[in-house]
Design an enzyme around this catalytic site. Structure first.
Site, PDB file in Angstrom:
ATOM      1  N   GLY A  89       0.836  -1.192   0.000  1.00 51.20           N
ATOM      2  CA  GLY A  89       0.000   0.000   0.000  1.00 51.20           C
ATOM      3  C   GLY A  89       0.872   1.244   0.000  1.00 51.20           C
ATOM      4  CG  ASP A 200      11.196  -7.693   3.855  1.00 51.09           C
ATOM      5  OD1 ASP A 200      12.028  -7.992   2.975  1.00 51.09           O
ATOM      6  OD2 ASP A 200      10.283  -6.871   3.662  1.00 51.09           O
TER       7      ASP A 200
END
Length: 456
Positions: A89, A200
């Protein structure tokens, strides 16, 4: 029912009530104008402030919903600008209209709702840690706005990726790398204490807090892929390919040690200014060749890529050679291919790279300046001549000064020539090794293709 929305003009005046919105709680102020495709939130024609309640009556409980999510508060946020975008997003810089505090709001796409819920579930455990002590971004609250999951964080400065781009990927000094390394290892230690793996870590997800007032103070962000180590299944695709641990590529059992590999690789990137492994390596081709023909000779592998010994020679300030050697030794253990042999955060923090006597930034800067131009600071030696007559000493002194100036000029020119030759050698070595890393797999694949074509 939520309170009717009112128009908020730029000068702060409030207009008449706007049409009643859907019965969905919200806390964002739309950034104005007709529907803006870059916004992704379906903004109305004018800026509107929508008050919201605590609950989320339109959202039914789901199995993936965290049982004890972080506490929600009632607030209004004015979207000032969008500062980031990704597959999840967007991230907006917002202002809390109640406290006038600037925050960062991560707004997930409706299609990535599960990822937003996973991040909220991870935050339920991460918020148990002291965010400032362990170098983690500070969580404030979360809410929903028109089916978008919004997570509010503290506003930070810039990512390490943007910072390195701004300085054109010029490598950091060794004391700057030490500061970042210690903070990231403390972050890994904290995540390990609560049995979580980030999964990550990359320069995009390492943020400078405020580089102007607190140089090189960093924090980890983005916990959308954070999991318990026992929940990570072998074969799971994770991490950016440039920072992917070997056990992820090979489909081996995975745990929090994948983060240690990534932190080590990021530190190597900060040290050199480039990726020490090819970013788009033809792994499938190399794997097929090694299975069919075996591993190449070690001599050939050493010629194709930079070795750790080459990295030691990469740092130009030779007065810091001892610190550089200790850093490369730590790097070897952090990016060890076998995760069972890879160093842990606790062991890394006890490494001699951190426990040695640490010089201040000012002394490091002065030392680097002295090493860059050693002959400039060297004063010519003066000789004493016996006084014979009143005119003779003066004449000899003038001649000595001229000779000393000529010698100093000669030494300076030799130093500049040697420095330029050394830098040219380093650049040539880097270009040669990089071309070998990229072209060797393609050249081998071409030979195999031609051979098969000739046979059939």
């Amino acid at each position: 029912q939520p309170t009717p929305a009112r128009v908020l003009f730029p000068d702060g005046r409030r207009g008449p009530p706007a049409p009643r919105a859907e019965a969905t709680p919200a806390g964002l102020t739309a950034p104005g104008g007709s529907k803006n495709p870059s916004c992704g939130l379906g903004c109305r024609r004018r800026r509107t402030v929508v008050r919201r309640t605590h609950g989320t009556p339109h959202a039914r409980p789901r199995a993936s919903e965290p049982q004890n999510p972080p506490q929600c508060y009632s607030a209004q946020y004015l979207v000032e600008k969008f500062i980031g975008e990704g597959s999840f997003g967007k991230v907006a810089k917002c202002r809390n209209l109640s406290t006038n505090q600037e925050v960062a709001v991560k707004i997930s796409k409706p299609t990535r709702r599960d990822a937003g819920l996973d991040e909220i579930s991870a935050l339920a455990k991460i918020t148990k840690l002291d965010a400032d002590k362990y170098g983690l971004i500070k969580f404030i609250e979360r809410f929903e706005y028109r089916h978008h999951i919004c997570i509010v964080y503290e506003l930070l400065d810039q990512s390490l990726l943007d910072f390195m781009k701004a300085r054109k990927h010029r490598p950091l000094l060794i004391h700057e790398i030490r500061s970042i390394a210690r903070q990231l290892l403390i972050s890994l230690k904290g995540l390990k204490e609560i049995n979580m793996a980030h999964c990550d870590i990359k320069p995009d997800n390492i943020m400078l807090v405020n580089h102007a007032s607190e140089p090189f103070r960093v924090k980890l962000i983005d916990f959308g892929l954070t999991k318990k180590p026992e929940d990570i299944e072998p074969g799971t695709t994770m991490q950016n390919i440039q920072y992917r641990a070997p056990e992820v590529i090979l489909g081996l059992p995975l745990d929090e040690r994948v983060d240690m590999w990534t932190v080590g690789y990021v530190l190597a990137w900060l040290y050199t200014g480039f990726h020490i492994h090819p970013a788009d390596s033809e792994y499938i081709v190399i794997r097929a060749l090694t299975m069919r023909q075996g591993m190449p000779d070690q001599e050939l592998l050493d010629q194709a890529c930079m070795s750790f010994d080459d990295l030691i020679q990469f740092y130009q300030d030779k007065t810091k050679i001892r610190e550089v050697e200790m850093f490369i030794n730590l790097l070897r253990q952090m990016i060890e291919i076998d995760p069972n042999k890879r160093i842990t955060p606790e062991e890394a923090l006890k490494h001699s790279f951190f426990t040695m006597e640490q010089p201040s930034a000012d002394s490091e800067k002065s030392n680097s300046q002295e090493s860059a131009s050693p002959e400039v600071h060297q004063q010519p030696k003066t000789t004493t001549v016996p006084q014979e007559t009143a005119a003779a000493p003066q004449e000899k002194t003038v001649k000595e000064d001229v000779l000393q100036q000529q010698e100093a000029t000669k030494r300076n020119s030799q130093a500049v020539t040697s420095d330029s030759c050394q830098s040219s050698t380093v650049v040539f070595s880097y270009v040669n090794s990089t071309l070998s890393c990229y072209l060797l797999p393609s050249f081998i694949s071409l030979l195999v293709f031609l051979l098969l074509k000739f046979i059939y």
